[in-house]
Motif scaffolding. Structure first.
Motif, PDB file in Angstrom:
ATOM      1  N   ASP A   1       0.809  -1.213   0.000  1.00 26.52           N
ATOM      2  CA  ASP A   1       0.000   0.000   0.000  1.00 26.52           C
ATOM      3  C   ASP A   1       0.843   1.265   0.000  1.00 26.52           C
ATOM      4  N   ARG A   2       2.034   1.251   0.627  1.00 26.67           N
ATOM      5  CA  ARG A   2       2.844   2.463   0.686  1.00 26.67           C
ATOM      6  C   ARG A   2       3.814   2.603  -0.490  1.00 26.67           C
ATOM      7  N   ASP A   3       3.772   1.663  -1.403  1.00 29.65           N
ATOM      8  CA  ASP A   3       4.672   1.719  -2.568  1.00 29.65           C
ATOM      9  C   ASP A   3       3.835   2.000  -3.826  1.00 29.65           C
ATOM     10  N   MET A   4       3.902   3.233  -4.318  1.00 31.89           N
ATOM     11  CA  MET A   4       3.089   3.643  -5.461  1.00 31.89           C
ATOM     12  C   MET A   4       3.498   2.908  -6.738  1.00 31.89           C
ATOM     13  N   GLN A   5       4.754   2.559  -6.848  1.00 30.18           N
ATOM     14  CA  GLN A   5       5.213   1.852  -8.035  1.00 30.18           C
ATOM     15  C   GLN A   5       4.583   0.461  -8.124  1.00 30.18           C
ATOM     16  N   VAL A   6       4.500  -0.241  -6.992  1.00 31.17           N
ATOM     17  CA  VAL A   6       3.888  -1.568  -6.965  1.00 31.17           C
ATOM     18  C   VAL A   6       2.401  -1.465  -7.270  1.00 31.17           C
ATOM     19  N   LYS A   7       1.739  -0.452  -6.733  1.00 37.24           N
ATOM     20  CA  LYS A   7       0.311  -0.282  -6.968  1.00 37.24           C
ATOM     21  C   LYS A   7       0.027   0.004  -8.439  1.00 37.24           C
ATOM     22  N   ALA A   8       0.924   0.749  -9.103  1.00 36.84           N
ATOM     23  CA  ALA A   8       0.740   1.028 -10.523  1.00 36.84           C
ATOM     24  C   ALA A   8       0.858  -0.253 -11.351  1.00 36.84           C
ATOM     25  N   VAL A   9       1.800  -1.117 -10.989  1.00 37.43           N
ATOM     26  CA  VAL A   9       1.959  -2.383 -11.708  1.00 37.43           C
ATOM     27  C   VAL A   9       0.747  -3.280 -11.482  1.00 37.43           C
ATOM     28  N   LEU A  10       0.236  -3.304 -10.259  1.00 34.60           N
ATOM     29  CA  LEU A  10      -0.950  -4.107  -9.970  1.00 34.60           C
ATOM     30  C   LEU A  10      -2.160  -3.610 -10.760  1.00 34.60           C
ATOM     31  N   LYS A  11      -2.300  -2.315 -10.856  1.00 34.21           N
ATOM     32  CA  LYS A  11      -3.419  -1.756 -11.622  1.00 34.21           C
ATOM     33  C   LYS A  11      -3.320  -2.150 -13.094  1.00 34.21           C
ATOM     34  N   GLU A  12      -2.111  -2.117 -13.619  1.00 30.06           N
ATOM     35  CA  GLU A  12      -1.916  -2.511 -15.016  1.00 30.06           C
ATOM     36  C   GLU A  12      -2.222  -3.999 -15.210  1.00 30.06           C
ATOM     37  N   ALA A  13      -1.817  -4.835 -14.258  1.00 32.46           N
ATOM     38  CA  ALA A  13      -2.090  -6.270 -14.352  1.00 32.46           C
ATOM     39  C   ALA A  13      -3.588  -6.548 -14.280  1.00 32.46           C
ATOM     40  N   ARG A  14      -4.313  -5.830 -13.415  1.00 31.94           N
ATOM     41  CA  ARG A  14      -5.760  -6.021 -13.329  1.00 31.94           C
ATOM     42  C   ARG A  14      -6.450  -5.620 -14.631  1.00 31.94           C
ATOM     43  N   ALA A  15      -5.957  -4.555 -15.273  1.00 32.62           N
ATOM     44  CA  ALA A  15      -6.540  -4.149 -16.553  1.00 32.62           C
ATOM     45  C   ALA A  15      -6.338  -5.228 -17.616  1.00 32.62           C
ATOM     46  N   LEU A  16      -5.187  -5.876 -17.606  1.00 33.64           N
ATOM     47  CA  LEU A  16      -4.945  -6.955 -18.561  1.00 33.64           C
ATOM     48  C   LEU A  16      -5.859  -8.152 -18.294  1.00 33.64           C
ATOM     49  N   LEU A  17      -6.041  -8.473 -17.014  1.00 32.89           N
ATOM     50  CA  LEU A  17      -6.921  -9.594 -16.665  1.00 32.89           C
ATOM     51  C   LEU A  17      -8.379  -9.284 -17.018  1.00 32.89           C
ATOM     52  N   LEU A  18      -8.771  -8.024 -16.824  1.00 39.18           N
ATOM     53  CA  LEU A  18     -10.137  -7.644 -17.174  1.00 39.18           C
ATOM     54  C   LEU A  18     -10.372  -7.766 -18.675  1.00 39.18           C
ATOM     55  N   GLN A  19      -9.362  -7.425 -19.435  1.00 39.59           N
ATOM     56  CA  GLN A  19      -9.472  -7.591 -20.882  1.00 39.59           C
ATOM     57  C   GLN A  19      -9.566  -9.070 -21.254  1.00 39.59           C
ATOM     58  N   MET A  20      -8.903  -9.925 -20.500  1.00 35.21           N
ATOM     59  CA  MET A  20      -9.000 -11.366 -20.739  1.00 35.21           C
ATOM     60  C   MET A  20     -10.417 -11.867 -20.440  1.00 35.21           C
ATOM     61  N   VAL A  21     -11.040 -11.325 -19.385  1.00 34.75           N
ATOM     62  CA  VAL A  21     -12.404 -11.719 -19.054  1.00 34.75           C
ATOM     63  C   VAL A  21     -13.346 -11.398 -20.207  1.00 34.75           C
ATOM     64  N   ARG A  22     -13.172 -10.238 -20.809  1.00 31.11           N
ATOM     65  CA  ARG A  22     -14.036  -9.852 -21.917  1.00 31.11           C
ATOM     66  C   ARG A  22     -13.812 -10.743 -23.138  1.00 31.11           C
ATOM     67  N   ALA A  23     -12.553 -11.126 -23.354  1.00 29.41           N
ATOM     68  CA  ALA A  23     -12.245 -11.909 -24.553  1.00 29.41           C
ATOM     69  C   ALA A  23     -12.600 -13.384 -24.391  1.00 29.41           C
ATOM     70  N   VAL A  24     -12.571 -13.901 -23.152  1.00 31.19           N
ATOM     71  CA  VAL A  24     -12.755 -15.332 -22.954  1.00 31.19           C
ATOM     72  C   VAL A  24     -14.200 -15.756 -23.198  1.00 31.19           C
ATOM     73  N   SER A  25     -15.117 -14.797 -23.067  1.00 33.91           N
ATOM     74  CA  SER A  25     -16.530 -15.133 -23.259  1.00 33.91           C
ATOM     75  C   SER A  25     -16.969 -15.067 -24.715  1.00 33.91           C
ATOM     76  N   ILE A  26     -16.088 -14.676 -25.577  1.00 38.15           N
ATOM     77  CA  ILE A  26     -16.442 -14.587 -26.996  1.00 38.15           C
ATOM     78  C   ILE A  26     -16.328 -15.969 -27.624  1.00 38.15           C
ATOM     79  N   LYS A  27     -17.415 -16.433 -28.236  1.00 34.59           N
ATOM     80  CA  LYS A  27     -17.426 -17.747 -28.852  1.00 34.59           C
ATOM     81  C   LYS A  27     -17.110 -17.647 -30.341  1.00 34.59           C
ATOM     82  N   ASP A  28     -16.914 -18.808 -30.952  1.00 29.48           N
ATOM     83  CA  ASP A  28     -16.517 -18.830 -32.362  1.00 29.48           C
ATOM     84  C   ASP A  28     -17.589 -18.246 -33.266  1.00 29.48           C
ATOM     85  N   ASP A  29     -18.869 -18.522 -32.968  1.00 31.00           N
ATOM     86  CA  ASP A  29     -19.916 -17.981 -33.830  1.00 31.00           C
ATOM     87  C   ASP A  29     -19.980 -16.464 -33.758  1.00 31.00           C
TER      88      ASP A  29
END
Length: 736
Positions: free
Chosen positions: A79-107
């Protein structure tokens, strides 16, 4: 897959971060966080959506990972390290994008592919370019929406290449793909042309406000005058234009690289190419419209004033373009000044190349020019009615300089470094050349120097052709005259003055072509001398280190070449050495180094009888001159004579430089012989009439002055002239 890999990489970075020995600042080692982030990286790497039944499970696992990354932020070390929090935020954004893409089916993918197919609209889309550009001009933020359009355009490649992919014909597939990719890239460039055009229009308004409306702030401002210097309305307008400019550029720079076929479109490169294209168009238009001159020989002062006004307007316009490019380079992170220098040099080089075609047997056409590019083509303009013989603005500028400094109407003064009318009014001098440099730049002056060199070479070729066709027919006559003057150190026997009068009379029909050649060559050489002086002055002030470096490099290259020739007994340099010498020579020419009078334009065989012909030319034309002490030059004695002293002297010096130095020595010897013969004849006449001491005749005096000027401009030592003419005669002439 890309999001999964990047997210796992972020976790491994954080795991190594908490080891405590791989950061710039001291971080306390935390074994628990190290293991947790490492295990999270493994968990993210294990995420997969290959089988349809795992779509829902994978989505829930990703959501659990996102929740875990949120909860880990509650730890104090995180919590007291802003650099670590920025990396975590970026990782969560990537995972959220994966959630959106994983539900897309072939049709769904098939449906999206069908909707985004642009194959049907390949012809219709071109008609929408004005609509798209109007929308961008109305709202600059719409530039960012073009990313989706460009991605959809990739589908144009699918239909033409479908069968080729099926038969696996890679070579044919590459050719077809490259063709359609070029078409798509051309369309994208056409759509985005509105951005640099709009940006340039905004820039010109910004430059106008900064240069003309805003007052220059002094070092200290009194409180009473603070409101006057504030100019709040102008500064608000400047801020609004700058903000609009940033929206335009931000839209393009926010676009990602797009792969079309085997080509990758970089929006930054498209923006830079568009700015180059618009810069070239604007500069060419300004140069073409401002460098048009209406010349009237009967109103030379008015014409000269009109030229000065045109050059001043052009100089201000070009300074505005330069300031605009310099202003924008900080907003879009491009080398603006380097772009300006490259494009102006390319414009000048292209126009010089096209104008020089009139002097070349092998023409360089527009499509063959090395200066033309598809991304930023240099436009061609039709010839003007005022000067139809010139191809472009460079030719018109050279033509105007030649008309302004025509030896038939002006007088050149070496001491004053300029051309003057008979009443002393300056027509062209250092101020004119300096203003010309401001208008067309150093490259422009260098281009004028090249065109003048082509003109000189053309005139010298014409003279050689005239000598070989016309003068050669009078070879017997010239040989008889040369025999009559041999040896040069002795006065001709019998009536020497009568011999000279007879010789000039017999060769009178050869003098006018010689006069025309020397006058034109000398005029062009004097202009080159003025240009070189201006370039040298600018170099010493603005680039003194470059001047010293190139001078030293030039001396080193020449020294090495001479040593190599002596040691190897081979006068042929290697191709690498020749290329290096040419590069240094081009830079030295741009700096204005070297003496234009010493330039060797031709490599021709000796011309028998040329020194005699030139000596007779000087003797026959000296009665048409008079010495003007104000100008320090020989000037025409009658307004009807189309001659001037210094251009003739410089023209003869240039012509003699094309031959062995013995030609110059022979001409000086013949002129010295004539001066001595004139004194001897005058002395004999005075003694027979028992009059006072003899004196130099006007023609002999002018001949002596001409010889002194020729030695001075050719850098021939005075000792050589003293061998032909006694020194005391030259000193007596100088006193009078």
């Amino acid at each position: 897959d890309t999001c999964r890999t990047n997210a796992a990489a972020r976790m491994m970075e954080l795991s190594r971060y908490f080891e405590g020995d791989r950061t710039l600042r001291s971080v306390e080692r935390n074994e628990g966080l190290m293991k947790w982030f490492a295990s999270m990286a493994v968990e993210i790497e294990s995420l997969s959506c290959e089988n349809e039944e795992h779509f829902t499970v994978t989505g829930r696992r990703i959501q659990l990972c996102i929740q875990a990354l949120k909860e880990i932020e509650e730890f104090d070390a995180v919590d007291r390290d802003m650099q670590v929090k920025a990396v975590l935020k970026e990782a969560r954004a990537l995972l959220l994008q994966m959630v959106r893409a994983v539900s897309i089916k072939d049709d769904v993918v098939v449906i999206v592919h069908s909707i985004s197919d642009m194959t049907y609209a390949t012809d219709a889309i071109c008609h929408l370019i004005p609509v798209i550009q109007r929308r961008i001009r109305k709202d600059p933020s719409n530039v960012a929406l073009l990313q989706g359009l460009f991605i959809k355009l990739k589908s144009v490649l699918d239909t033409p290449t479908a069968r080729l992919r099926q038969i696996k014909s890679q070579s044919a597939l590459n050719k077809v793909t490259d063709y359609y990719a070029k078409v798509i890239v051309s369309f994208i460039r056409t759509v985005l042309e509105i951005v640099p055009v709009s940006v340039f229009a905004i820039l010109m308004e910004i430059v106008d406000i900064k240069e003309r409306r805003l007052k220059q702030l002094p070092v200290k401002v009194e409180i009473d005058n603070l409101l006057e210097y504030a100019q709040l309305d102008e500064r608000h307008k400047l801020a609004m234009l700058t903000q609009e400019l940033s929206i335009f550029t931000e839209g393009i720079l926010a676009m990602e690289k797009t792969a079309i076929g085997r080509d990758v479109i970089n929006p930054r490169n498209i923006l830079e190419d568009g700015l180059r294209k618009e810069l070239v168009r604007q500069c060419c238009a300004a140069l073409h419209h401002n460098l048009q001159f209406q010349f009237n020989i009967d109103a030379l002062p008015q014409h000269q004033a009109a030229c000065i006004r045109s050059l001043s307007t052009l100089a201000g316009r070009m300074d505005g373009f330069r300031s605009a490019i310099e202003y924008i380079q900080d907003f879009i992170d491009i080398p603006g000044l380097m772009m300006w220098g490259e494009e102006v040099a390319r414009i000048i080089g292209y126009n010089v190349e096209q104008e020089a075609n009139k002097y070349l047997l092998k023409k360089v056409f527009d499509f063959e020019s090395k200066y033309q590019t598809a991304a930023a083509p240099i436009p061609n303009y039709p010839r003007t009615e005022s000067d139809p013989l010139c191809v472009n603005f460079m030719g018109r500028t050279v033509s105007t300089l030649l008309k302004m400094t025509d030896a038939q109407t002006t007088i050149f003064s070496r001491e004053c470094s300029g051309w003057f009318l008979a009443d002393g009014q300056e027509v062209c001098g250092f101020r004119t050349i300096s203003l010309l440099r401001r208008a067309i730049g150093v490259c422009g002056l260098s281009g004028i120097d090249k065109l003048l060199s082509f003109r000189i070479m053309h005139e010298l070729h014409r003279f050689v052709k005239f000598f070989k066709t016309t003068v050669k027919k009078q070879g017997v006559l010239l040989e008889q005259i040369r025999d009559g003057l041999f040896p040069e150190w002795r006065i001709p026997a019998n009536d020497s003055i009568g011999f000279y009068a007879s010789a000039t009379k017999k060769t009178e029909m050869l003098m006018m072509p010689v006069m025309t050649c020397l006058r034109r060559v000398g005029q062009a050489q004097l202009l080159r001398k003025m240009i070189h002086n201006e370039l040298q002055t600018c170099t010493r002030i603005d680039a003194s280190k470059l001047q010293h470096t190139l001078s030293t490099l030039n001396e080193a290259i020449m020294s090495n070449a001479m040593v190599s020739c002596r040691t190897t007994n081979d006068n042929v340099l290697s191709e690498k050495s020749i290329n290096g010498i040419q590069e240094v020579r081009d830079l030295i020419d741009t700096m204005g180094e070297g003496d234009p009078i010493s330039t060797a334009f031709l490599q021709i065989d000796p011309l028998e009888g040329l020194p005699v012909l030139l000596a007779l030319f000087v003797i026959s034309y000296m009665p048409k001159f008079k010495y003007d002490s104000d100008f320090g030059a020989l000037v025409r004695s009658n307004e009807g004579y189309p001659i001037d002293g210094w251009p003739v002297v410089v023209g003869m010096a240039t012509l003699l430089k094309q031959f062995h130095p013995s030609y110059t020595d022979s001409v000086l010897a013949y002129l010295g012989q004539y001066v001595r013969s004139s004194i001897y004849s005058s002395s004999s006449r005075k003694q027979s009439k028992k009059e006072d001491a003899p004196h130099l005749s006007e023609t002999a005096t002018h001949t002596l002055i001409f010889a002194c000027h020729l030695c001075s401009i050719s850098k021939v030592p005075r000792s050589v002239l003293y061998e032909k003419i006694p020194q005391y005669l030259i000193e007596i002439c100088a006193q009078h």
